[in-house]
Write a protein that holds these residues in place. Structure first.
Motif, PDB file in Angstrom:
ATOM      1  N   ASP A 143      -0.781  11.197 -10.853  1.00  0.00           N
ATOM      2  CA  ASP A 143      -1.296  10.493 -10.756  1.00  0.00           C
ATOM      3  C   ASP A 143      -0.683   8.968  -8.960  1.00  0.00           C
ATOM      4  O   ASP A 143      -1.801   8.355  -9.010  1.00  0.00           O
ATOM      5  N   MET A 144      -0.063  10.050  -8.291  1.00  0.00           N
ATOM      6  CA  MET A 144      -0.179   9.162  -7.080  1.00  0.00           C
ATOM      7  C   MET A 144      -0.821   9.666  -6.209  1.00  0.00           C
ATOM      8  O   MET A 144      -1.617   9.143  -5.129  1.00  0.00           O
TER       9      MET A 144
ATOM     10  N   PRO B 188      -7.033  10.466  -0.181  1.00  0.00           N
ATOM     11  CA  PRO B 188      -6.824  11.685  -1.561  1.00  0.00           C
ATOM     12  C   PRO B 188      -6.604  12.880  -1.934  1.00  0.00           C
ATOM     13  O   PRO B 188      -7.740  13.640  -2.548  1.00  0.00           O
TER      14      PRO B 188
ATOM     15  N   GLN C 249      -3.787   6.731  -5.905  1.00  0.00           N
ATOM     16  CA  GLN C 249      -3.318   5.708  -5.077  1.00  0.00           C
ATOM     17  C   GLN C 249      -3.107   5.808  -3.711  1.00  0.00           C
ATOM     18  O   GLN C 249      -3.391   4.694  -2.932  1.00  0.00           O
TER      19      GLN C 249
ATOM     20  N   ALA D 152       0.904  -1.530  -0.172  1.00  0.00           N
ATOM     21  CA  ALA D 152      -0.044   0.223   0.050  1.00  0.00           C
ATOM     22  C   ALA D 152       0.778   1.077  -0.047  1.00  0.00           C
ATOM     23  O   ALA D 152       1.740   1.709   0.655  1.00  0.00           O
TER      24      ALA D 152
END
Length: 440
Positions: free
Chosen positions: A316-317, A304, A320, A293
């Motif tokens: 883009d991170m 996020p 995640q 993770a």
């Protein structure tokens, strides 16, 4: 910059810290309030004046008592209860040679130092022994010296593991031993350049084959460049036999304490989050650590929520980022984590104890206590409870909790790195009083 200039700047910072106020959003639990970020020239900074305990003692709930079992130590950080009841104490003060690039860092460093012990770190392990089981630790020996800022401790069978700030090492251990029998064996080198966050947390898997090492970031939010963050802000998984390591979980800014949950063998951590987004961002937290993770640092926080201060930013991170399990309020600085045991008493039998070292960058300080987070069904459930308090009062600081360890026979061991004391909290009756919800 000379000392008079530094003092003038620091005085200005203290004055600025008194301007405004810190509202208190609800920040405990799985769904904390997250205000909008607030950035300024300097954060609010309040460092309470260190003061000796004198005749005072920490405060514990009704049905419990607290005793100082060791004093005059050299910066005690983490403790380990050995199978025979002896207690090992890791003493040290680490940190690297980080260059101060911003005036605000110089000011913050100056003020933070005023709220810490002036004692030199011991770079050693001290062993405490209660020879007759009466709760008085009448034996005290140096188990190992000449270490390098030892912090995390774990015992696997007859092997004692110590996480120094630069290496994970191993000693042979025999039950009842009071001093090391040989030099430490290096299991794995650990990132040690700059060492902005130097502490290396440690936990061993239930089968003893895997060691988990928590490694903090080299900056607040990547301001030194991301190259110096290689292999940092994460938990390593280390093979206890070979020393080979791999990344277990990433994006954890400063995982300061690790613990394996009894029964499930799940790894948990407490994490110190980023600064300079205001007094109520970003919440420090307790979380289960999932293999593979990514927990957000430096690109996002609490799931996020993007933090675009870092350069280069990686959009883009953000998507995640995993949301942590349980908020501990912003800037409380959790440094200790231990799962409880039935012997601690009914209200405190199922859950975790967490040592909150305390804030420096808020107008109204928070932390400076040990809390208990109750669990149900293997997960945090409900509001935290104040368990050991009284470390700060009337603008003075008497102690700062760091590591917490549960003795399965029925005691909580608390390391206090300001007064250089080890405290022991025990039930005074078979049935402890109902706990009170933690003060905010």
């Amino acid at each position: 910059m000379n000392r008079p200039q530094l003092l003038a700047i620091a005085a200005t910072a203290i004055w600025l810290a008194g301007c405004g106020s810190d509202p208190a959003p609800t920040q405990y639990g799985p769904n904390p309030d997250l205000p909008h970020p607030s950035r300024g020239l300097l954060p609010s900074m309040t460092i309470a004046k260190p003061e000796g305990w004198g005749d005072r003692r920490p405060t514990v709930p009704a049905g419990y008592q607290v005793t100082a079992i060791a004093t005059d130590l050299k910066i005690p950080r983490q403790t380990l209860v050995l199978p025979n009841g002896d207690i090992l104490v890791a003493e040290g003060k680490g940190g690297g040679d980080a260059t101060v690039k911003r005036p605000k860092d110089m000011i913050a460093g100056y003020l933070k130092k005023k709220g810490t012990s002036s004692v030199k770190g011991g770079d050693r392990l001290t062993l405490l022994r209660d020879s007759d089981g009466d709760g008085v630790y009448d034996g005290r020996t140096v188990f190992a010296e000449n270490l390098n800022a030892p912090y995390g401790l774990a015992l696997v069978g007859n092997e004692l593991y110590v996480a120094n700030q630069d290496a994970l090492v191993r000693f042979d251990y025999r039950p009842g031993q009071t001093r090391r029998s040989g030099p430490p064996v290096v299991v794995a080198k650990l990132p040690a350049e700059i060492n902005h966050h130097w502490t290396k947390a440690l936990a061993a898997s239930a089968d003893g084959r895997t060691l988990f090492v928590g490694i903090g970031s080299n900056s607040n939010i990547g301001e030194r460049g991301m190259a110096v963050e290689e292999e940092r802000a994460m938990v390593w998984r280390v093979d206890a036999r070979t020393g080979a390591h791999r990344r277990y979980a990433t994006g954890l800014r400063n995982p300061t304490a690790l613990a394996i949950q009894p029964g499930s063998n799940q790894l948990w951590a407490v994490v110190n989050e980023r600064d300079e987004l205001g007094p109520n961002l970003v919440p420090d937290y307790l979380t289960s650590v999932r293999q593979g993770a990514f927990y957000g640092w430096p690109y996002a926080y609490w799931g996020p929520n993007p933090d675009r201060r870092v350069r280069p930013f990686k959009e883009d991170m953000v998507g995640q980022a995993v949301r942590p399990d349980y908020s501990l309020q912003s800037h409380t600085a959790p440094l200790g984590l231990a799962f409880s045991a039935p012997a601690m008493g009914g209200p405190f039998a199922d859950g975790v104890f967490i040592g909150l070292h305390g804030s420096w960058n808020r107008e109204k300080p928070v932390g400076y206590k040990v809390i208990f987070v109750p669990f149900r069904g293997g997960r945090p459930s409900g509001a935290p409870v104040d368990f050991v308090t009284g470390f700060q009062a009337d603008g003075k600081t008497f102690g700062r909790p760091v590591g917490v360890t549960v003795d399965p026979r029925g005691a909580l061991i608390v390391a206090d790195d300001l007064s250089n004391t080890i405290w022991r909290v025990t039930p005074t009756s078979a049935r402890a009083a109902e706990p009170a919800v933690a003060s905010r």
